[in-house]
Each structure stands twice: as structure tokens, then as C-alpha cells.
Design an enzyme around this catalytic site. Structure first.
Site, PDB file in Angstrom:
ATOM      1  N   ALA A 128      43.865  42.521  34.853  1.00 31.23           N
ATOM      2  CA  ALA A 128      43.883  42.128  36.095  1.00 31.23           C
ATOM      3  C   ALA A 128      45.218  41.555  36.372  1.00 31.23           C
ATOM      4  O   ALA A 128      45.841  40.721  35.376  1.00 31.23           O
ATOM      5  CB  ALA A 128      43.021  41.324  36.522  1.00 31.23           C
ATOM      6  N   PRO A 129      45.937  41.696  37.389  1.00 28.13           N
ATOM      7  CA  PRO A 129      47.296  41.152  37.507  1.00 28.13           C
ATOM      8  C   PRO A 129      47.274  39.607  37.782  1.00 28.13           C
ATOM      9  O   PRO A 129      46.118  39.102  38.168  1.00 28.13           O
ATOM     10  CB  PRO A 129      47.799  41.781  38.987  1.00 28.13           C
ATOM     11  CG  PRO A 129      47.135  43.072  39.185  1.00 28.13           C
ATOM     12  CD  PRO A 129      45.800  42.764  38.549  1.00 28.13           C
ATOM     13  N   GLY A 130      48.340  38.637  37.556  1.00 23.61           N
ATOM     14  CA  GLY A 130      48.044  37.504  37.921  1.00 23.61           C
ATOM     15  C   GLY A 130      48.160  36.738  36.500  1.00 23.61           C
ATOM     16  O   GLY A 130      48.242  37.308  35.606  1.00 23.61           O
ATOM     17  N   LYS A 190      34.816  39.943  34.531  1.00 24.62           N
ATOM     18  CA  LYS A 190      35.072  38.632  33.699  1.00 24.62           C
ATOM     19  C   LYS A 190      34.374  38.351  32.522  1.00 24.62           C
ATOM     20  O   LYS A 190      33.174  38.691  32.659  1.00 24.62           O
ATOM     21  CB  LYS A 190      35.305  37.419  34.684  1.00 24.62           C
ATOM     22  CG  LYS A 190      36.037  37.669  35.978  1.00 24.62           C
ATOM     23  CD  LYS A 190      35.661  36.412  36.961  1.00 24.62           C
ATOM     24  CE  LYS A 190      36.373  35.124  36.755  1.00 24.62           C
ATOM     25  NZ  LYS A 190      36.072  34.033  37.764  1.00 24.62           N
ATOM     26  N   LYS A 223      46.963  34.894  33.156  1.00 23.36           N
ATOM     27  CA  LYS A 223      45.989  35.076  32.544  1.00 23.36           C
ATOM     28  C   LYS A 223      45.069  33.665  32.265  1.00 23.36           C
ATOM     29  O   LYS A 223      45.605  32.725  32.151  1.00 23.36           O
ATOM     30  CB  LYS A 223      46.292  35.733  31.165  1.00 23.36           C
ATOM     31  CG  LYS A 223      46.797  37.120  31.043  1.00 23.36           C
ATOM     32  CD  LYS A 223      47.164  37.763  29.752  1.00 23.36           C
ATOM     33  CE  LYS A 223      47.494  39.108  29.971  1.00 23.36           C
ATOM     34  NZ  LYS A 223      47.996  39.592  28.632  1.00 23.36           N
ATOM     35  N   GLY A 224      43.828  33.915  32.370  1.00 24.01           N
ATOM     36  CA  GLY A 224      43.127  32.676  32.291  1.00 24.01           C
ATOM     37  C   GLY A 224      42.970  32.339  30.794  1.00 24.01           C
ATOM     38  O   GLY A 224      43.152  33.197  29.929  1.00 24.01           O
ATOM     39  N   MET A 225      42.674  30.916  30.398  1.00 21.13           N
ATOM     40  CA  MET A 225      42.511  30.482  29.035  1.00 21.13           C
ATOM     41  C   MET A 225      41.035  30.733  28.485  1.00 21.13           C
ATOM     42  O   MET A 225      40.736  30.666  27.431  1.00 21.13           O
ATOM     43  CB  MET A 225      42.856  29.155  28.891  1.00 21.13           C
ATOM     44  CG  MET A 225      44.309  28.797  29.095  1.00 21.13           C
ATOM     45  SD  MET A 225      44.586  27.031  28.883  1.00 21.13           S
ATOM     46  CE  MET A 225      44.324  26.236  30.430  1.00 21.13           C
ATOM     47  N   ASP A 245      30.346  34.706  45.278  1.00 24.20           N
ATOM     48  CA  ASP A 245      29.144  34.924  44.469  1.00 24.20           C
ATOM     49  C   ASP A 245      29.336  35.982  43.290  1.00 24.20           C
ATOM     50  O   ASP A 245      30.496  36.650  43.050  1.00 24.20           O
ATOM     51  CB  ASP A 245      28.135  35.761  45.305  1.00 24.20           C
ATOM     52  CG  ASP A 245      26.861  36.017  44.702  1.00 24.20           C
ATOM     53  OD1 ASP A 245      26.557  35.342  43.986  1.00 24.20           O
ATOM     54  OD2 ASP A 245      25.971  36.622  45.325  1.00 24.20           O
TER      55      ASP A 245
END
Length: 581
Positions: free
Chosen positions: A324-326, A345, A328-330, A380
Site C-alpha cells: 500500500a502507498p504511504g 492488514k 510503512k507501519g512498524m 470497522d
């Protein structure tokens, strides 16, 4: 192929037991839903919140009971596949005159996958497509409540008609001033119609159950005049001296906000849910059926419908899943399919040192959000296990990331990639990306919405934890919604403190924290450096939400919640409210 001879006596008995398990589930579901009316009349807001959370768990409890029954009575997991083929055919026969066949099919899927341990993607015994039509289902018993009621007002007598509509719901708590409220409703309708001539078919159709959520009860319906249909909703609240009609919402956009995916599920009691969803679709044709089933608390069937939509989309598209663009989550690995408006996710197998958490803790946060009042500010999520995707639809870079960060959740040994646990959420524009390209007016609106989102979460007893812009998204309607849940806490579990004064000049100049920080401590003054570095963001934030940097704001709300106060959070703008005279 299914065999022509249905000759194993166990098959029919198991089909009956499966349907019995579903019928028990739906009976209990309706009982707790119907009790929402009494809770609303008593203003039992804590009881309403508790019932909403508990109702979400009902489905899995009933599935577990049915699985145990079939294992004990029939050793169901050891039965030959031919018997399961017969079970499904018998089950279809039992649903012929059923009032909730689509929900019963989903219940069959849930029990079947639990017993046979099959993935969602490859299972000959699942109802991947509905086997029983839900068209025109209605309970024909004389005493049965219809899905909706029709009213035919005379010209000039709209207030009297709406008085009758509201009275027919038989709320035991009296209204504060019903004549005042229904006069305001009648005037609002006349303004909305704009002098349009009443046609021969002029009528008001209203769903026969109130929709209960938070501290409100909603009348939902539409006004029909010729070929023109006008959706509406009436919020009923507790006033100082009785019930009041608080506003009148009109049109698809208003109802989309009311039935948003970022709000808690309604308590609304309907015997024929497919007919209710069909009516709601006439009000909100852009809203997928899956989300409407979710909105009325039937989220397991909504999840089933969503999966069917995904399979259908995969058959009619050719683009590939990608990272996904943006930013990156940890903690979460996020990917999407450009042509499909959702993100997928997965919880990573390992995290950086600053993220002191576990997979179980993260899953508990997502469950908290599912069961909590989301007040229009938390997306949600749909949660799936063992979902298979065609491997050729994945970009190589994404497969590499999955193998590196989520090997325990990945099986890519064949033509399919099987994800053992995945959350799916509606895709939004990350707020940090939105702000980069926004005009000054758009930026001010987004920053104001960001602060409003945090304040709505505070009112719902939620501290978001990580409040960075990247953890919020902008919806199609311009609402800002939070979607990163791995650090959320109940507000009442936090201790909001002022930063202690520096002891000396060395403390003041030091880049290190010189004061003790205990578990649960939060210092709102420190939010500024992380959030407000850009002057184009700082100015509107300080204009509208400077109080978020004051620990007294947070502590004040915490104290109110601990004292039993339940805040009002409206799914419509304050300007829409009727002003009592």
C-alpha cells in the site's frame, strides 16, 4: 459432483441440527436486539453499550456449540465428503420457506469451515453463491410485523402524519412537546420538497423497527412523490423533560453518514433481514449490501457477502496486489489492490524495539474497536482466517515483504497464497498524504476534522495513542477517521500529566526526559513537536484545537466518564438540530 442418491440417514439429521443451531442463534440475537427499546426508554446507556458488545460475540458462541454438538453426536469431522455433499443438499431443502435463508447459509459456512478446516477459497461445501433466493420474502402470518409501513398524509397535514408515525413505535417514555417537534418535521419536509406538487402516490414509508445506537433512536424511511423518492431519518433523543425529535436528516449522503462503516452497529429488530436491507438499499444505492448487513448487526453475513464481492472482483480484474502507498507501519504490513477500495492488514511477526507489544495484544485492540462505540471515527474491520488468493495476482515485491515480515501467516507453497490471519478495512487517503497536496482551505478543514476526530474518540473513552497524521485517513465525504489501533487505550486507563518544571538549566537544555514517567502516563504538551512542525498545520490546529495540548482537557473528560457520564456524539452536524422554542 453431488451423488444422485441421498441415502445416508445421518445427513438429514445433521442438516436439521445445523439449522437448529442457526435458529437458536437468531432467536437470541433478536431477543437482545428487541430489548434495546426498553434500555432506550430507561436511558440505560451503559446497558446499551454492554449489550452491543456482547451481541457481537453471540455468533461465534453458537457456532462453537453447534460444532461441539456435531462432533459429539456424529464425529462430523470424520464423515466422508459424500455425506457432507448430502448434508448441504438437505440443508438447502430445509431453507425453502425460511425467513432468513441467507444468514442460515452463512452459519452453515462457519460451522463447515470450523469442522473441516478448509480455507475460504477452496471448499466445495460452502455457499459461495446463495442457493436460496431472498427476493420478496415476507412473513405472511396475520400477526407478523411488516418490514415497513406506508402512511398517506393529506395536504397540509404532514405534522399529524409524523405524529402518528412516531406514536406507532409505542415508546413508553413521553415526548417533551410532540406538537412542537412534528411541526418542525413537517416544515423541514415542506422546505425540502421546495413547493413540489403532491402526486397521486404521495406517501411516507417507514421501516417498522426503530434503529437504536448510543443515546439515540432513529426512525428511518422515505417520502415518495411521483417518481421522486426522498430518504430521511429522524433522531429521537432524551431531552430535559422527555423525548425530543432532535433533527431531520435528508437524502442519501445524510444516511450514508448515519450508517457509516466507522460507526457502531445498530440495534434494530427485523424478522426478514433481507427485506430490510432491500429497503435500505433503496435509500442508499451506493452502499454495498455487505455494509448494510454489518450496520444492522449481522456482521458475519456482511463478511460473507464481502468475500463474495472480492471473489467476483478478482474474476473481473487483472491488476495486482501491491504494498500500500504511504509510510510503512512498524506493526502492520498493509497491501491493497488498486482497483478494489479496501486495504489488507497483517500483523508482522516482529517489531522494532520501541514497539513493546505482542500479536495477542494487537488482536485484543482490534477486538476492542469491534465491540466499542466507534462514534464515526474508527474504521470497522473484517477479520478472516485462512484466506487464499491467486499467487499470480501478487507483485513480487509484496511476496518478498510477506515472506520477510509475516512468514508465520503465509503459505505460498502452491498456486495460491494463503493468509492465515488478515484484517480488511475500507481504503482512505492517509491524512499526511492528503495534507501534502491540500489547498489552504482544504488543509484547515482537514486539521479541524482531525481534532474533532480525536475529541469524538475522547468522548467515547478512547485514547488513540499514536496520533501521527499517517494513522488517520480522509473518507470520500471529507471525514477524518482513525485506523491504527495497536496503541489505543481506554481514556480511563491513562494518567494525563503536565510536564514538570525543569529543575535547572541543564534539564531545560537537555534532549533527554529528566522526570519520571510511569505506565499509563500521557503528557499532552509534548504532542506539539510531533504534530505541528508545519506552520500550515500548526495555525489551524491552534485556532481550533489548542485545548488538546492541555492535560486538563483530557483529565476533565476522564473524570466525567469515571463518574458515569456518557457523552453525546451525533452522526450529523450540530447545525442540523432543531432549536427547541
Amino acid at each position: 459432483m453431488f451423488p444422485h442418491q441421498l441415502n445416508d440417514p445421518r445427513a438429514y439429521e445433521i442438516a436439521q441440527a445445523l439449522l437448529g443451531g442457526f435458529n437458536r442463534h437468531y432467536r437470541l440475537f433478536r431477543e437482545t436486539t428487541a430489548q434495546a427499546k426498553q434500555r432506550f426508554e430507561r436511558a440505560d446507556w451503559h446497558g446499551q453499550q454492554k449489550a452491543q458488545a456482547e451481541r457481537i460475540a453471540y455468533y461465534d458462541q453458537r457456532v462453537g456449540e453447534c460444532v461441539e454438538l456435531l462432533e459429539l453426536g456424529y464425529e462430523a469431522s470424520q464423515l466422508p465428503m459424500e455425506v457432507w455433499q448430502q448434508i448441504k443438499l438437505h440443508y438447502i431443502g430445509l431453507l425453502t420457506n425460511h425467513l432468513q435463508p441467507e444468514l442460515a447459509e452463512t452459519f452453515f459456512n462457519s460451522v463447515c469451515t470450523r469442522i473441516l478446516h478448509h480455507s475460504y477459497f477452496h471448499n466445495d461445501f460452502l455457499f459461495v453463491r446463495p442457493a436460496v433466493s431472498t427476493e420478496y420474502i415476507e412473513n405472511d402470518e396475520p400477526a407478523a410485523k411488516p418490514t415497513y409501513r406506508a402512511y398517506y398524509p393529506e395536504p397540509g397535514k404532514l405534522p399529524q402524519t409524523f405524529r402518528r408515525i412516531v406514536t406507532n413505535f409505542q415508546l413508553k417514555t413521553p415526548f417533551e412537546d410532540p406538537e412542537r417537534d412534528t411541526a418542525a418535521v413537517g416544515a423541514a419536509v415542506e422546505r425540502q420538497l421546495g413547493g413540489e406538487r403532491w402526486r397521486a402516490n404521495f406517501q411516507v414509508q417507514v421501516l417498522s423497527s426503530l434503529f437504536f445506537r448510543n443515546k439515540g433512536a432513529y426512525v428511518v424511511g422515505k417520502i415518495i412523490n411521483g417518481f421522486h423518492e426522498l430518504p430521511f431519518a429522524l433522531p429521537i433523543l432524551h431531552g430535559d423533560r422527555g423525548l425530543v425529535i432532535d433533527a431531520m436528516l435528508f437524502g442519501e449522503d445524510d444516511l450514508l453518514m448515519l450508517f457509516s462503516f466507522a460507526r457502531a452497529y445498530f440495534m434494530a429488530d427485523f424478522e426478514v433481514p433481507s427485506a430490510t436491507v432491500q429497503f435500505l438499499r433503496s435509500l442508499m444505492p451506493r452502499k454495498p449490501r455487505a455494509e448494510l448487513y454489518n450496520a444492522i448487526g449481522l456482521q458475519k453475513h456482511g463478511k460473507n457477502l464481502f468475500y463474495r464481492d472480492l471473489l467476483y472482483h478478482l474474476r473481473h480484474s487483472s491488476d495486482k496486489f501491491r504494498i500500500a502507498p504511504g509510510i510503512k507501519g512498524m506493526v502492520m504490513l498493509v497491501f491493497d489492490l488498486p482497483s478494489f477500495p479496501f486495504v489488507f492488514k497483517l500483523i508482522k511477526d516482529f517489531y522494532p524495539p520501541q514497539k513493546d507489544t505482542t500479536r495477542e495484544q494487537i488482536q485484543s485492540k482490534y477486538l476492542l474497536v469491534k465491540q466499542h462505540d466507534r462514534v464515526g471515527r474508527m474504521a470497522d474491520t473484517l477479520e478472516y482466517s485462512n484466506v487464499a488468493f491467486p499467487r499470480q495476482r501478487f507483485e513480487d515485491e509484496l511476496i518478498k515483504e510477506l515472506r520477510h515480515f509475516c512468514p508465520s501467516l503465509l503459505d505460498d507453497s502452491g498456486d495460491d497464497i494463503v493468509l492465515k490471519h488478515v484484517y480488511i478495512e475500507r481504503r482512505m487517503v492517509p491524512l499526511n498524504i492528503f495534507l501534502q497536496d491540500a489547498t489552504d482551505a482544504q488543509r484547515e478543514h482537514a486539521v479541524r476534522e482531525y481534532g474533532n476526530a480525536i475529541k469524538d474518540l475522547v468522548a467515547a473513552n478512547i485514547f488513540p495513542g499514536d496520533m501521527l497524521w499517517k494513522n488517520f485517513g480522509v473518507t470520500r465525504q471529507g471525514k477524518v477517521v482513525f485506523y491504527d489501533y495497536d496503541e489505543i487505550e481506554y481514556l480511563t486507563d491513562c494518567n494525563f500529566r503536565k510536564v514538570p518544571a525543569a529543575r535547572n538549566e541543564e534539564d531545560e537544555m537537555s534532549g533527554e526526559i529528566w522526570y519520571a514517567v510511569n505506565k499509563g502516563d500521557v503528557f499532552p504538551e509534548t504532542f506539539g513537536p510531533f504534530l505541528l512542525g508545519h506552520p500550515g498545520v500548526r495555525e489551524p490546529f491552534m485556532k481550533h484545537h489548542a485545548d488538546l495540548l492541555d492535560p486538563a482537557y483530557w483529565q476533565g473528560h476522564k473524570d466525567k466518564i469515571l463518574a458515569g457520564h456518557v457523552h453525546d456524539v451525533f452522526p450529523y452536524d450540530a447545525s442540523r438540530r432543531f432549536a427547541p422554542t
